[in-house]
Enzyme design. Structure first.
Site, PDB file in Angstrom:
ATOM      1  N   SER A  23       0.839  -1.217   0.000  1.00  0.00           N
ATOM      2  CA  SER A  23       0.000   0.000   0.000  1.00  0.00           C
ATOM      3  C   SER A  23       0.864   1.253   0.000  1.00  0.00           C
ATOM      4  O   SER A  23       0.585   2.228  -0.711  1.00  0.00           O
ATOM      5  CB  SER A  23      -0.885   0.036   1.254  1.00  0.00           C
ATOM      6  N   GLY A  94      -5.852  -3.598  -7.720  1.00  0.00           N
ATOM      7  CA  GLY A  94      -7.012  -2.783  -7.330  1.00  0.00           C
ATOM      8  C   GLY A  94      -6.588  -1.429  -6.804  1.00  0.00           C
ATOM      9  O   GLY A  94      -7.245  -0.412  -7.052  1.00  0.00           O
ATOM     10  N   GLN A 169      -9.017   2.525  -0.411  1.00  0.00           N
ATOM     11  CA  GLN A 169      -8.916   2.829  -1.836  1.00  0.00           C
ATOM     12  C   GLN A 169      -9.953   3.881  -2.213  1.00  0.00           C
ATOM     13  O   GLN A 169      -9.661   4.819  -2.968  1.00  0.00           O
ATOM     14  CB  GLN A 169      -9.093   1.554  -2.660  1.00  0.00           C
ATOM     15  N   ASP A 315      -6.980  -8.179   4.689  1.00  0.00           N
ATOM     16  CA  ASP A 315      -6.108  -8.912   3.764  1.00  0.00           C
ATOM     17  C   ASP A 315      -5.490 -10.153   4.414  1.00  0.00           C
ATOM     18  O   ASP A 315      -4.912 -11.000   3.718  1.00  0.00           O
ATOM     19  CB  ASP A 315      -4.980  -8.004   3.256  1.00  0.00           C
ATOM     20  N   LYS A 342     -12.480  -9.017  -3.311  1.00  0.00           N
ATOM     21  CA  LYS A 342     -11.015  -8.919  -3.386  1.00  0.00           C
ATOM     22  C   LYS A 342     -10.545  -9.571  -4.698  1.00  0.00           C
ATOM     23  O   LYS A 342     -11.347  -9.794  -5.592  1.00  0.00           O
ATOM     24  CB  LYS A 342     -10.389  -9.564  -2.148  1.00  0.00           C
ATOM     25  N   ARG A 346     -12.906 -14.190  -1.678  1.00  0.00           N
ATOM     26  CA  ARG A 346     -12.067 -14.911  -0.707  1.00  0.00           C
ATOM     27  C   ARG A 346     -12.863 -15.678   0.342  1.00  0.00           C
ATOM     28  O   ARG A 346     -12.278 -16.450   1.104  1.00  0.00           O
ATOM     29  CB  ARG A 346     -11.059 -13.966  -0.051  1.00  0.00           C
ATOM     30  N   ARG A 388      -2.709 -14.035  -2.184  1.00  0.00           N
ATOM     31  CA  ARG A 388      -2.860 -14.414  -0.770  1.00  0.00           C
ATOM     32  C   ARG A 388      -3.471 -15.818  -0.616  1.00  0.00           C
ATOM     33  O   ARG A 388      -3.238 -16.492   0.385  1.00  0.00           O
ATOM     34  CB  ARG A 388      -3.677 -13.365  -0.021  1.00  0.00           C
TER      35      ARG A 388
END
Ligand code: S3P
Length: 430
Positions: A23, A94, A169, A315, A342, A346, A388
């Site tokens: 990030s 993203g 975001q 996350d 995501k 997920r 991930r």
């Protein structure tokens, strides 16, 4: 690329310096491009997502040079971007598409944003909607809900946006557009999302007013080039923290881990589950708190993870699901419907792939329930090109009864290109 993970014969031991925060790396390149004068970025994450941000900024006329872990960016001021000759491709990122939409909404030229198959399915109206309220001219599939997005800068006006989701975001895109808008732009969230944008804009000389759930700034403020130090990514550290906690006999130290309180939900969970975790050498590093973390194999107990904790660990849920599978008792994850939008859905991908390996886990509408303590079997699992998910499945292979074959592990390079090397160095195996 596929990878077979053999159950470990040894404990994990040793030290690893965690690679740069994803990030923060994105924001450093983006903000430095808008700043007046040169900026340097140390500790930049050379992950595929952050490389997409660099590629887009180069297409927008910014000179960016890479020298090992140091990046130098020759910013041209916030009116200095130029119209791109080609479509801007964000790959899997993203953060790139959403933050860049905020910047492009303020430009007087036209640009088109696309990404990979995962990006094509991810919702964009959460960003394009408020940007349109600010007067930006944006088109896209299904009324700018999906890529490709076509943006044409407008004369933006400041708004006070009450965001229905806690999303950094969304907040960042609106604040970045706010730099180009008349008057004040303010974003209020239901719970606080990660605040790297607010912190870093201050380092570039922009005044941002922050209250518990809001951030606001006045348009027209010029960013000044600066030197940014990127701390290690706690979201990458999370996978090794879980590995250390679940592989019997392990003791590992992770150095230089970002400890921004909007990101440390994983620390709260490990502590509450009973993990042996030591936090040392806490310090400020380029405007962000960091520390060295030592984790030991621990007896764990299940817990409920919900509410305000969710944005602080969203996350990390794929890693936490693996952790919970090795805890005694039930772990319930609630209020996490954002997982569905995501890189993959997920909730589905975590539950399906862990079930494949024999973990007792079920999906709920807004999360999942994991029954510990599960024996993890070997088998074939997919990453679905989600970094991930790939790493969470690799963790399973460390403690499984038989090898775990993970498909499409190249996706891991999105956020943690040296993941397997770091695991290997801790396992002492070649
Ligand atoms: C990010 C914000 C979060 C996070 C993502 C990175 C950022 O997304 O899940 O990996 O850098 O701002 P949302 O803003 O959608 O919550």
């Amino acid at each position: 690329m596929n990878k077979t993970i053999q159950p470990l014969k040894n404990a994990l031991k040793g030290k690893v310096t965690i690679p740069g925060d994803k990030s923060i790396s994105h924001r450093a390149v983006l903000f430095a491009s808008l700043a007046k004068g040169e900026s340097t970025i140390d500790g930049f994450l050379h992950g595929d997502d952050c490389l997409s941000t660099i590629a887009c900024m180069k297409q927008l006329g910014i000179q960016i040079d890479e020298d090992g872990n140091r990046i130098s960016v020759k910013g041209k001021g916030f009116q200095g971007l130029t119209e791109p000759a080609k479509v801007l491709d964000v790959g899997n990122s993203g953060t790139t598409i959403r933050l860049l939409s905020g910047v492009l909404a303020g430009q007087s030229f036209s640009s088109v944003l696309i990404g990979d198959d995962s990006i094509a399915k991810r919702p964009m109206a959460r960003v394009t909607g408020p940007l349109k309220m600010m007067n930006a001219d944006i088109d896209g599939r299904d009324q700018a809900e999906y890529t490709p997005l076509h943006l044409r800068g407008g004369d933006l006006k400041g708004i006070h946006y009450l965001s229905p989701v806690a999303s950094a975001q969304v907040k960042s895109a609106i604040l970045l557009a706010g730099l180009y808008a008349k008057g004040e732009t303010k974003v209020t969230e239901p719970t606080k999302s990660r605040d790297h944008t607010e912190r870093m804009l201050e380092s570039f000389g922009v005044k941002v007013d922050v209250t518990e759930f809001s951030a606001s700034l006045k348009g027209g403020q010029e960013l000044q080039g600066t030197n940014i130090h990127v701390p290690g990514d706690i979201s990458s550290a999370a996978f090794l923290l879980v590995a250390g906690a679940i592989v019997p006999g392990s003791e590992i130290t992770l150095k230089n881990v970002g400890m921004n309180p909007t990101r440390t939900g994983i620390i709260d969970v490990l502590q509450q589950m009973g993990a042996k975790l030591t936090i040392e050498n806490e310090r400020l590093f380029g405007g962000e708190p960091v520390a060295d973390l030592t984790i030991c194999y621990s007896k764990l107990s299940g817990m409920t993870i919900d509410g305000d904790l969710i944005p602080r660990l969203i996350d990390e849920i794929p890693a936490i699901a693996v952790l919970a599978s090795q805890a005694e008792g039930k772990t319930v994850i609630k209020d996490a419907q954002e997982l569905k939008v995501k890189e993959t859905n997920r909730i589905d991908t975590v539950v399906n792939q862990l079930s494949e390996l024999g973990v007792a886990i079920e999906a709920t509408l807004d999360g999942m329930i994991i029954e510990g303590k599960s024996t993890v079997n070997g088998g074939n699992v997919q990453s679905f090109h989600d970094h991930r998910i790939g790493m969470a499945m690799a963790l399973c292979g460390l403690i499984s009864t038989d090898p775990v074959h993970v498909e499409d592990t190249e996706a891991i390079a999105v956020s943690y290109p040296t993941f397997f090397e770091d695991l290997q160095s801790l396992s002492g195996e070649k």
